[in-house]
Design a protein around this motif. Structure first.
Motif, short mmCIF file in Angstrom:
data_model
loop_
_atom_site.label_atom_id
_atom_site.label_comp_id
_atom_site.label_asym_id
_atom_site.label_seq_id
_atom_site.Cartn_x
_atom_site.Cartn_y
_atom_site.Cartn_z
N SER A 62 0.86 -1.18 0.00
CA SER A 62 0.00 0.00 0.00
C SER A 62 0.90 1.23 0.00
O SER A 62 1.29 1.73 1.06
CB SER A 62 -0.91 0.01 1.23
N ALA A 111 2.40 4.97 -0.24
CA ALA A 111 1.94 6.25 0.27
C ALA A 111 3.02 7.29 0.04
O ALA A 111 4.20 6.97 -0.13
CB ALA A 111 1.59 6.16 1.75
N THR A 149 0.26 12.56 4.99
CA THR A 149 0.42 11.26 4.35
C THR A 149 -0.67 11.12 3.29
O THR A 149 -1.86 11.23 3.60
CB THR A 149 0.32 10.12 5.36
N GLN A 179 -2.36 8.57 0.66
CA GLN A 179 -2.51 7.14 0.40
C GLN A 179 -2.77 6.88 -1.07
O GLN A 179 -3.66 7.48 -1.68
CB GLN A 179 -3.66 6.56 1.24
N GLY A 206 6.26 1.16 0.33
CA GLY A 206 5.33 1.58 1.35
C GLY A 206 6.03 2.33 2.47
O GLY A 206 7.25 2.29 2.60
#
Length: 413
Positions: free
Chosen positions: A50, A52, A324, A326, A369
């Motif tokens: 994932s 970011a 942050t 995503q 990630g």
């Protein structure tokens, strides 16, 4: 048979020397420069990353104003203070008019005089027109048929002169009267037109001066909050210099700075988690609303504007924030801790341990990630064992000792 004491002593000393050399060799091979390098290993696994984007920014106002004069002058007074909320059109400060009021009064007097001159020119034109109507001569604005009547009278006088009923001098005098009257009317019309032009000029000059006088009153351009008071009464400022600074408190956003090397995927619409310095334990929702087309070439960063979904109370302009962003999760692929990736002879790769032998394996990496997991595109297979941490720099076929956890230098087990 007794052994020679001297020989026994030599044998004992020789044994001690051999033991000492063996101990030194053991120490050198286990803990000295010849000892194997301790390493901690990990296994290449499959999974999803994932990714970011992380960056640091500061809170700014999207809409802000610097309120100041359009011409140089001295500040006469300031009516608001920092932190005060103002409404559109509210007076904020005023500049010293110096002699503008006296110049306006002088223009008013000149305008009144020009209007009097225009009235006098109009009355003179009316008087000349009346005299022309009484004598049936050409007037400036004759009634319907007036020109024809004057021409007919002149024609009759010419006919009478031909028949010798009047003298040539009388005919010439009548023609001179017509020409003189026409010239007088033309002059009166010119004076009247000049007076009208003078009035138009004076009105334009007065309007410009009145606008300049009005600009000396500094008013709020919109509903805002005063953030700075840069000048006080008696301060001389130049044209364009700010006396007060305003901002719209409802337009706060975060100016985000992101490392160019980690900015892939940065685009408007990305969801954001904003952590303000004043609220370290609270994540505020936001969204990227704009990505600046110009990057910072000095700091090698890209700039983006992140708006709050719900503006929290008490946020101050200039406050630092951690943001942050995503990105969408990737499909299942090979994953590796970023700590295992090293640079060797100009190539990016990992140290792979296969059948007890250590070798460098170049790899092609994908997205990363925030937890340090990186996607491996090529160069490794699932289940490969790679070096995660090493006690010292490695080289091919180096002697290594795999440990469960690599302790820092000087640490005790």
């Amino acid at each position: 048979m007794k052994m020679n004491p001297q020989l026994s002593r030599r044998l004992l000393l020789g044994g001690l020397a051999v033991a000492l050399l063996a101990a030194l060799a053991w120490v050198a091979l286990r803990t000295g420069p010849l000892a194997p390098t301790k390493v901690q290993v990990t296994e290449v696994k499959k999974g999803s990353v994932s990714p970011a984007i992380f960056g640091i920014g500061q809170v700014e106002a999207q809409r802000s104003w610097m309120v100041g004069p359009t011409v140089a002058g001295r500040v006469l007074g300031v009516q608001v203070d920092v932190g005060q909320t103002v409404q559109p059109g509210q007076p904020l400060a005023e500049m010293d008019p110096v002699d503008l009021d006296q110049r306006l009064a002088a223009l008013d007097a000149s305008l009144a005089r020009a209007q009097s001159t225009q009235q006098a020119a109009g009355r003179g034109l009316s008087a000349r027109a009346s005299r022309m109507r009484l004598t049936s001569t050409l007037i400036a604005r004759p009634p319907r048929g007036g020109l024809k009547l004057a021409a007919a009278n002149l024609k009759r006088n010419e006919d009478l002169a031909k028949q010798a009923f009047i003298s040539a001098g009388a005919l010439e005098a009548r023609a001179q009267e017509v020409a003189s009257a026409n010239a007088g009317v033309a002059a009166a019309q010119a004076n009247l037109g000049g007076s009208a032009q003078d009035i138009a000029r004076l009105r334009a000059e007065r309007a410009a001066l009145a606008q300049q006088r009005g600009n000396l009153k500094l008013v709020a351009p919109a509903a805002a909050v005063v953030t700075a008071r840069d000048a006080e009464a008696g301060t001389t400022v130049v044209a364009g210099q700010a006396v007060l600074r305003l901002m719209d408190p409802a337009s706060l956003w975060v100016k985000l700075r992101v490392d160019q090397g980690r900015s892939a995927g940065l685009a408007p619409g990305l969801a954001a988690r904003i952590t303000l310095r004043s609220r370290p334990g609270e994540a505020l929702a936001g969204q990227v609303v704009r990505v600046e087309p110009l990057a910072d070439s000095v700091t090698e960063e890209r700039l983006a504007m992140v708006a709050f979904d719900a503006l929290p109370a008490g946020v101050s302009v200039g406050e630092m924030a951690e943001v942050t962003l995503q990105l969408p999760a990737t499909a299942d692929s090979l994953l590796l801790p970023n700590a295992a990736v090293v640079q060797h002879e100009g190539q990016t790769g990992v140290w792979r341990l296969k059948d007890g032998a250590l070798a460098f394996a170049p790899v092609t990496l994908g997205v990363q990630g925030l937890d340090g997991t990186v996607q491996v595109i090529t160069g490794l297979d699932e289940g490969d064992t790679v070096v995660l941490y090493s006690q010292t720099a490695l080289k091919a076929n180096a002697r290594i000792a795999v440990v469960e956890q690599l302790l820092p230098a000087g640490a005790k087990k």
